[in-house]
Design an enzyme around this catalytic site. Structure first.
Site, PDB file in Angstrom:
ATOM      1  N   ASP A   1       0.921  -1.115   0.178  1.00 36.86           N
ATOM      2  CA  ASP A   1       0.130  -0.270   0.055  1.00 36.86           C
ATOM      3  C   ASP A   1       0.729   1.712   0.134  1.00 36.86           C
ATOM      4  OD1 ASP A   1      -1.830  -1.773   0.037  1.00 36.86           O
ATOM      5  OD2 ASP A   1      -2.034  -1.371   2.799  1.00 36.86           O
TER       6      ASP A   1
ATOM      7  N   GLU B   1      -9.262  -2.055   4.381  1.00 33.64           N
ATOM      8  CA  GLU B   1      -8.817  -2.574   6.084  1.00 33.64           C
ATOM      9  C   GLU B   1      -9.614  -2.099   6.168  1.00 33.64           C
ATOM     10  OE1 GLU B   1      -3.706  -2.209   5.692  1.00 33.64           O
ATOM     11  OE2 GLU B   1      -4.656  -0.039   5.514  1.00 33.64           O
TER      12      GLU B   1
HETATM   13  N1  NAD Z   1      -2.324  -3.420   8.590  1.00 34.51           N
HETATM   14  C1  NAD Z   1      -2.729  -2.759   9.238  1.00 34.51           C
HETATM   15  O1  NAD Z   1      -3.318  -1.871   8.430  1.00 34.51           O
HETATM   16  C2  NAD Z   1      -3.100  -2.311  10.720  1.00 34.51           C
HETATM   17  C3  NAD Z   1      -2.128  -1.478  11.040  1.00 34.51           C
HETATM   18  C4  NAD Z   1      -2.077  -1.153  12.201  1.00 34.51           C
HETATM   19  C5  NAD Z   1      -2.389  -2.351  13.453  1.00 34.51           C
HETATM   20  N2  NAD Z   1      -3.832  -3.506  12.453  1.00 34.51           N
HETATM   21  C6  NAD Z   1      -4.534  -4.347  13.362  1.00 34.51           C
HETATM   22  O2  NAD Z   1      -5.421  -2.966  14.273  1.00 34.51           O
HETATM   23  C7  NAD Z   1      -6.189  -3.723  15.022  1.00 34.51           C
HETATM   24  C8  NAD Z   1      -5.506  -2.090  16.689  1.00 34.51           C
HETATM   25  O3  NAD Z   1      -6.037  -2.535  17.172  1.00 34.51           O
HETATM   26  P1  NAD Z   1      -7.287  -2.154  17.905  1.00 34.51           P
HETATM   27  O4  NAD Z   1      -8.702  -1.910  17.110  1.00 34.51           O
HETATM   28  O5  NAD Z   1      -7.765  -2.520  18.979  1.00 34.51           O
HETATM   29  O6  NAD Z   1      -7.388  -0.309  18.259  1.00 34.51           O
HETATM   30  P2  NAD Z   1      -8.109   1.025  18.230  1.00 34.51           P
HETATM   31  O7  NAD Z   1      -6.489   1.619  18.925  1.00 34.51           O
HETATM   32  O8  NAD Z   1      -7.461   0.747  16.473  1.00 34.51           O
HETATM   33  O9  NAD Z   1      -8.897   0.880  18.851  1.00 34.51           O
HETATM   34  C9  NAD Z   1      -9.882   0.912  19.734  1.00 34.51           C
HETATM   35  C10 NAD Z   1      -9.363   1.958  20.911  1.00 34.51           C
HETATM   36  O10 NAD Z   1     -10.710   2.273  20.402  1.00 34.51           O
HETATM   37  C11 NAD Z   1     -11.803   2.974  21.005  1.00 34.51           C
HETATM   38  N3  NAD Z   1     -12.919   2.708  20.928  1.00 34.51           N
HETATM   39  C12 NAD Z   1     -13.238   1.043  21.234  1.00 34.51           C
HETATM   40  N4  NAD Z   1     -14.517   1.177  21.132  1.00 34.51           N
HETATM   41  C13 NAD Z   1     -15.359   2.069  20.674  1.00 34.51           C
HETATM   42  C14 NAD Z   1     -16.482   2.401  20.555  1.00 34.51           C
HETATM   43  N5  NAD Z   1     -17.424   2.198  20.641  1.00 34.51           N
HETATM   44  N6  NAD Z   1     -16.712   3.754  19.947  1.00 34.51           N
HETATM   45  C15 NAD Z   1     -15.503   4.491  20.393  1.00 34.51           C
HETATM   46  N7  NAD Z   1     -15.087   4.000  20.612  1.00 34.51           N
HETATM   47  C16 NAD Z   1     -13.965   2.621  20.780  1.00 34.51           C
HETATM   48  C17 NAD Z   1     -11.044   3.098  22.160  1.00 34.51           C
HETATM   49  O11 NAD Z   1     -10.442   4.253  22.814  1.00 34.51           O
HETATM   50  C18 NAD Z   1     -10.151   1.633  22.255  1.00 34.51           C
HETATM   51  O12 NAD Z   1      -8.900   1.596  22.791  1.00 34.51           O
HETATM   52  C19 NAD Z   1      -5.299  -4.676  15.455  1.00 34.51           C
HETATM   53  O13 NAD Z   1      -5.660  -6.090  15.407  1.00 34.51           O
HETATM   54  C20 NAD Z   1      -3.751  -4.091  14.921  1.00 34.51           C
HETATM   55  O14 NAD Z   1      -3.153  -5.126  14.664  1.00 34.51           O
HETATM   56  C21 NAD Z   1      -3.733  -3.153  11.383  1.00 34.51           C
HETATM   57  N1  LIG Z   2       8.251  -0.152   9.207  1.00 36.41           N
HETATM   58  C1  LIG Z   2       6.914   1.431   8.021  1.00 36.41           C
HETATM   59  N2  LIG Z   2       7.804   2.422   7.954  1.00 36.41           N
HETATM   60  C2  LIG Z   2       7.942   3.046   7.307  1.00 36.41           C
HETATM   61  N3  LIG Z   2       5.820   3.714   7.393  1.00 36.41           N
HETATM   62  C3  LIG Z   2       5.450   2.330   8.447  1.00 36.41           C
HETATM   63  C4  LIG Z   2       5.802   1.496   8.060  1.00 36.41           C
HETATM   64  N4  LIG Z   2       5.444   0.581   8.425  1.00 36.41           N
HETATM   65  C5  LIG Z   2       3.924   0.632   8.752  1.00 36.41           C
HETATM   66  N5  LIG Z   2       3.796   2.246   7.367  1.00 36.41           N
HETATM   67  C6  LIG Z   2       3.181   3.540   7.574  1.00 36.41           C
HETATM   68  O1  LIG Z   2       1.757   2.600   8.147  1.00 36.41           O
HETATM   69  C7  LIG Z   2       0.661   2.572   7.105  1.00 36.41           C
HETATM   70  C8  LIG Z   2       0.411   0.893   7.404  1.00 36.41           C
HETATM   71  O2  LIG Z   2       0.914  -0.268   7.304  1.00 36.41           O
HETATM   72  P1  LIG Z   2       0.151  -1.560   7.124  1.00 36.41           P
HETATM   73  O3  LIG Z   2       0.995  -2.303   7.784  1.00 36.41           O
HETATM   74  O4  LIG Z   2      -0.827  -1.095   7.279  1.00 36.41           O
HETATM   75  O5  LIG Z   2      -0.416  -1.828   9.141  1.00 36.41           O
HETATM   76  C9  LIG Z   2       1.897   2.219   5.860  1.00 36.41           C
HETATM   77  O6  LIG Z   2       1.213   2.336   4.792  1.00 36.41           O
HETATM   78  C10 LIG Z   2       3.172   3.176   6.213  1.00 36.41           C
HETATM   79  O7  LIG Z   2       2.507   4.418   5.611  1.00 36.41           O
HETATM   80  O1  PPV Z   3       0.601  -0.600   4.193  1.00 37.73           O
HETATM   81  P1  PPV Z   3       1.887  -1.539   4.097  1.00 37.73           P
HETATM   82  O2  PPV Z   3       2.702  -0.700   2.405  1.00 37.73           O
HETATM   83  O3  PPV Z   3       2.485  -1.541   4.809  1.00 37.73           O
HETATM   84  O4  PPV Z   3       1.783  -2.572   3.373  1.00 37.73           O
HETATM   85  P2  PPV Z   3       0.683  -3.931   4.110  1.00 37.73           P
HETATM   86  O5  PPV Z   3      -0.373  -3.286   5.056  1.00 37.73           O
HETATM   87  O6  PPV Z   3       0.142  -4.861   2.468  1.00 37.73           O
HETATM   88  O7  PPV Z   3       1.203  -4.749   4.098  1.00 37.73           O
END
Ligand code: NAD
Ligand SMILES: Nc1ncnc2c1ncn2[C@@H]1O[C@H](COP(=O)(O)O)[C@@H](O)[C@H]1O
Ligand code: PPV
Ligand code: MG
Length: 274
Positions: A52, A164
């Site tokens: 992404d 996402e």
């Molecule tokens: N690949 C990705 O793009 C990516 C990147 C970052 C995080 N993640 C994942 O996303 C998830 C983030 O975790 P999360 O969702 O527990 O944390 P979050 O911090 O995103 O959301 C939880 C917070 O939202 C608030 N909240 C919860 N329920 C609510 C409601 N009903 N109304 C208003 N506010 C509310 C609270 O402050 C709570 O601490 C994890 O699974 C993490 O690994 C994925």
């Molecule tokens: N290691 C990283 N370095 C720079 N930017 C990062 C890194 N990890 C995440 N990011 C930024 O966050 C978004 C979301 O990442 P997910 O893999 O979807 O959680 C990514 O696109 C970067 O902009």
């Molecule tokens: O947001 P990125 O770039 O880290 O991509 P991915 O969600 O595929 O890890």
């Protein structure tokens, strides 16, 4: 098609098929137009080595190139944001080379994250959990990008997209905190398709998606954390038939994470009421 599926597809704006060249052109133009309308000086985006940010980063640089040809000066700061040394360092370096940003910087988030973890333990008497610290990492990246944006009058670019967003798979006010989302309306396989169209090397568009937020599980795949595959989510967003249990799981995550896709709830809001 299920009624909720139809409603979700409309909200996410995902099309069943896309024309990659037209999508690239429209999204680059969107970046150019919004930059001009906002009177800002450019863009900043964290580049992880994932699909992404590689795609969004390349679109930002193409927008800066287009603006330059039109006589408008703009910058794109692509920033590496490792936590200590990144496990998939070579992918991040390859992504930076492909993005070919006008400016590239590195900002290590390890010191900031350690500072929060230390104060957390002093305050609560308990060490921060790995999961909670993962969200601190995502928010530290947001802070770093806004500090850089503040320094140079830049827009913070986010990489959220349909696959996402629909399941709320992002950290609220972490990677979810941004000014502009050039990938919105696409799903994961369409992001891959655009990267391939733009000439990225295969390792970049076949990279396994990972948030890589956990010290205890480096490079944990998004799919294992979600319990769903991106193919399943993408099929759902393209309006295809998916098994009922998969559709149910997507819809449950969608409903539980509505608070992440809106502004903070106020007394005037009604969306959360049963
Ligand atoms: N690949 C990705 O793009 C990516 C990147 C970052 C995080 N993640 C994942 O996303 C998830 C983030 O975790 P999360 O969702 O527990 O944390 P979050 O911090 O995103 O959301 C939880 C917070 O939202 C608030 N909240 C919860 N329920 C609510 C409601 N009903 N109304 C208003 N506010 C509310 C609270 O402050 C709570 O601490 C994890 O699974 C993490 O690994 C994925
Ligand atoms: N290691 C990283 N370095 C720079 N930017 C990062 C890194 N990890 C995440 N990011 C930024 O966050 C978004 C979301 O990442 P997910 O893999 O979807 O959680 C990514 O696109 C970067 O902009
Ligand atoms: O947001 P990125 O770039 O880290 O991509 P991915 O969600 O595929 O890890
Ligand atoms: Mg990633």
């Amino acid at each position: 098609m299920r009624e909720l599926q139809q409603q979700i597809i409309a909200e996410m704006g995902v099309k069943p098929t896309i024309d990659p060249a037209a999508e690239v052109d429209a999204r680059v133009q969107f970046l150019c137009d919004y930059l001009s309308a906002s009177h800002t000086a450019g863009f900043v985006l964290g580049i992880s080595g994932g699909i992404d940010s590689t795609l969004a980063g390349r679109l930002c640089q193409l927008a800066v190139d287009r603006l330059t040809r039109q006589g408008v000066e703009a910058d794109f700061v692509a920033v590496r944001l490792p936590h200590r040394v990144q496990t998939d360092e070579d992918d991040a370096a390859a992504a930076m080379a492909f993005v070919a940003a006008k400016t590239d910087w590195t900002f290590n988030i390890a010191g900031g994250v350690a500072g929060v973890a230390e104060e957390f333990e002093k305050t609560t008497g308990r060490p921060i959990s790995d999961f909670n610290q993962g969200n601190v990492k995502a928010r530290m990246r947001m802070l770093a990008q806004y500090a850089l944006a503040g320094e140079r009058n830049l827009l913070v670019v986010g990489t959220d997209h349909g696959a996402e967003s629909v399941v709320g798979f992002f950290t609220k006010f972490g990677d979810g905190g941004a000014d502009i989302l050039p990938l919105f309306g696409l799903n994961k396989r369409q992001n891959r398709q655009l990267l391939q169209h733009l000439g990225a090397e295969e390792r970049l568009w076949t990279k396994v998606p990972t948030a890589d937020l956990l010290d205890g599980k480096p490079l944990q795949t998004d799919e294992s954390e979600l319990g769903l595959s991106y193919d399943q989510i993408d099929d759902y967003l393209e309006g295809r038939e998916v098994p009922d249990d998969i559709a149910g799981s997507i819809e449950q995550k969608y409903l539980r994470t509505r608070h992440k896709r809106t502004t903070p709830v106020t007394i005037l809001d009604t969306w959360w009421r049963p």
